[in-house]
Scaffold this motif. Structure first.
Motif, short mmCIF file in Angstrom:
data_model
loop_
_atom_site.label_atom_id
_atom_site.label_comp_id
_atom_site.label_asym_id
_atom_site.label_seq_id
_atom_site.Cartn_x
_atom_site.Cartn_y
_atom_site.Cartn_z
N MET A 169 0.71 -1.18 0.02
CA MET A 169 0.02 0.03 -0.08
C MET A 169 0.99 1.46 -0.03
O MET A 169 1.90 1.46 0.76
CB MET A 169 -0.90 0.10 1.19
CG MET A 169 -1.78 1.06 1.16
SD MET A 169 -3.26 1.06 2.42
CE MET A 169 -4.12 -0.36 1.79
N ASN A 170 0.43 2.00 -0.72
CA ASN A 170 1.27 3.65 -0.94
C ASN A 170 0.87 4.61 0.14
O ASN A 170 -0.57 4.48 0.32
CB ASN A 170 0.94 4.10 -2.36
CG ASN A 170 1.85 3.16 -2.98
OD1 ASN A 170 3.17 2.91 -3.15
ND2 ASN A 170 1.05 2.89 -4.29
N HIS A 171 1.77 5.56 0.45
CA HIS A 171 1.18 6.80 1.28
C HIS A 171 1.49 7.84 0.44
O HIS A 171 2.37 8.26 -0.43
CB HIS A 171 1.97 6.77 2.56
CG HIS A 171 1.67 8.07 3.42
ND1 HIS A 171 0.76 7.95 4.14
CD2 HIS A 171 2.09 9.11 3.60
CE1 HIS A 171 0.47 8.97 4.86
NE2 HIS A 171 1.64 9.95 4.40
N PHE A 172 0.35 8.65 0.61
CA PHE A 172 0.34 10.10 -0.43
C PHE A 172 0.05 11.24 0.60
O PHE A 172 -0.51 10.99 1.57
CB PHE A 172 -0.64 10.02 -1.30
CG PHE A 172 -0.73 8.79 -2.34
CD1 PHE A 172 -0.07 8.85 -3.53
CD2 PHE A 172 -1.43 7.60 -1.92
CE1 PHE A 172 -0.05 7.65 -4.16
CE2 PHE A 172 -1.42 6.38 -2.79
CZ PHE A 172 -0.57 6.54 -4.02
N ILE A 173 0.39 12.44 -0.04
CA ILE A 173 0.17 13.57 0.77
C ILE A 173 -0.28 14.80 -0.39
O ILE A 173 0.01 14.89 -1.48
CB ILE A 173 1.61 14.16 1.45
CG1 ILE A 173 1.99 13.29 2.52
CG2 ILE A 173 1.20 15.86 1.95
CD1 ILE A 173 3.34 13.93 3.07
N ALA A 174 -1.84 15.13 0.01
CA ALA A 174 -2.39 16.14 -0.87
C ALA A 174 -2.26 17.43 -0.30
O ALA A 174 -2.52 17.68 1.07
CB ALA A 174 -3.66 15.72 -1.11
N GLU A 207 -4.13 21.14 -4.90
CA GLU A 207 -2.91 21.77 -5.35
C GLU A 207 -2.05 20.71 -6.02
O GLU A 207 -1.78 20.74 -7.11
CB GLU A 207 -2.21 22.65 -4.17
CG GLU A 207 -0.77 23.30 -4.68
CD GLU A 207 -0.16 24.00 -3.63
OE1 GLU A 207 0.71 24.77 -3.89
OE2 GLU A 207 -0.33 23.77 -2.33
N ILE A 208 -1.46 19.80 -5.23
CA ILE A 208 -0.46 19.06 -5.58
C ILE A 208 -0.69 17.59 -4.59
O ILE A 208 -1.13 17.53 -3.53
CB ILE A 208 0.90 19.32 -5.27
CG1 ILE A 208 1.11 20.52 -6.17
CG2 ILE A 208 1.78 18.28 -5.68
CD1 ILE A 208 2.64 21.24 -5.76
N ILE A 209 -0.62 16.42 -5.41
CA ILE A 209 -0.49 15.09 -4.63
C ILE A 209 0.91 14.63 -4.89
O ILE A 209 1.34 14.29 -6.18
CB ILE A 209 -1.65 14.29 -5.20
CG1 ILE A 209 -3.04 14.69 -5.02
CG2 ILE A 209 -1.43 12.73 -4.68
CD1 ILE A 209 -4.09 13.75 -5.68
N TYR A 210 1.43 14.30 -3.69
CA TYR A 210 2.80 13.63 -3.43
C TYR A 210 2.68 12.16 -3.02
O TYR A 210 1.92 11.82 -2.47
CB TYR A 210 3.62 14.32 -2.58
CG TYR A 210 3.92 15.81 -2.79
CD1 TYR A 210 5.00 16.12 -3.46
CD2 TYR A 210 2.87 16.64 -2.28
CE1 TYR A 210 5.28 17.43 -3.79
CE2 TYR A 210 3.30 17.99 -2.60
CZ TYR A 210 4.44 18.42 -3.11
OH TYR A 210 4.63 19.74 -3.36
N LYS A 211 3.55 11.17 -3.77
CA LYS A 211 3.75 9.88 -3.49
C LYS A 211 4.89 9.87 -2.42
O LYS A 211 5.84 10.70 -2.78
CB LYS A 211 3.81 8.91 -4.51
CG LYS A 211 4.08 7.45 -3.99
CD LYS A 211 4.16 6.63 -5.34
CE LYS A 211 4.41 5.21 -4.90
NZ LYS A 211 4.82 4.45 -6.11
N VAL A 212 4.79 9.45 -1.16
CA VAL A 212 5.77 9.44 -0.16
C VAL A 212 6.79 8.18 -0.82
O VAL A 212 6.19 7.04 -0.78
CB VAL A 212 5.39 9.19 1.01
CG1 VAL A 212 6.45 9.16 2.02
CG2 VAL A 212 4.40 10.36 1.64
N THR A 213 7.96 8.21 -0.98
CA THR A 213 8.93 7.36 -1.16
C THR A 213 9.97 6.86 -0.44
O THR A 213 10.16 8.12 0.66
CB THR A 213 9.60 7.55 -2.84
OG1 THR A 213 10.19 8.69 -2.61
CG2 THR A 213 8.61 7.86 -3.74
N ASP A 214 10.84 6.09 -0.38
CA ASP A 214 12.11 5.78 0.63
C ASP A 214 12.91 7.00 0.45
O ASP A 214 13.60 7.30 1.55
CB ASP A 214 12.44 4.49 0.04
CG ASP A 214 11.71 3.41 0.37
OD1 ASP A 214 11.00 3.47 1.19
OD2 ASP A 214 12.16 2.44 -0.26
N THR A 215 12.86 7.73 -0.83
CA THR A 215 13.89 8.91 -0.89
C THR A 215 13.36 10.23 -0.81
O THR A 215 14.05 11.22 -0.97
CB THR A 215 14.69 8.75 -2.07
OG1 THR A 215 13.66 8.82 -3.27
CG2 THR A 215 15.48 7.27 -2.17
N GLY A 216 11.94 10.25 -0.57
CA GLY A 216 11.40 11.59 -0.37
C GLY A 216 9.81 11.84 -0.84
O GLY A 216 9.17 10.89 -0.56
#
Length: 85
Positions: A1-6, A62-71
């Motif tokens: 499962m992925n984690h996102f920030i909007a 505004e923006i949706i980010y996928k949280v990755t191991d590197t940022g």
């Protein structure tokens, strides 16, 4: 499962996103946005899932980010936000 920030242009948009996520049984919570991601409204939504649905694109998003191991990886960006980063 992925984690996102909007991130959002207004707190109203963040609250509407939270309501839509909960209605669709998507784990979501609101929190202060990390300042290095956005300086707009100050509230972001953290949510999880296998992916994200374009049905969640709304006026104040505004923006949706996928949280990755590197940022953070931008996976969606509105036209209005493209000049802000």
């Amino acid at each position: 499962m992925n984690h996102f920030i909007a991130t959002f242009f207004s707190q109203y948009g963040a609250v509407q996103f939270l309501k839509l996520a909960k209605k669709n049984h998507i784990p979501c919570r609101l929190a202060p946005v990390p300042r290095f991601l956005s300086s707009s409204c100050g509230t972001c939504a953290h949510f999880s899932g296998d992916g994200w649905d374009t049905g969640f694109v709304m006026k104040d998003l505004e923006i949706i980010y996928k949280v990755t191991d590197t940022g953070y990886e931008v996976i969606f960006q509105t036209d209005e936000s493209s000049g802000m980063q």
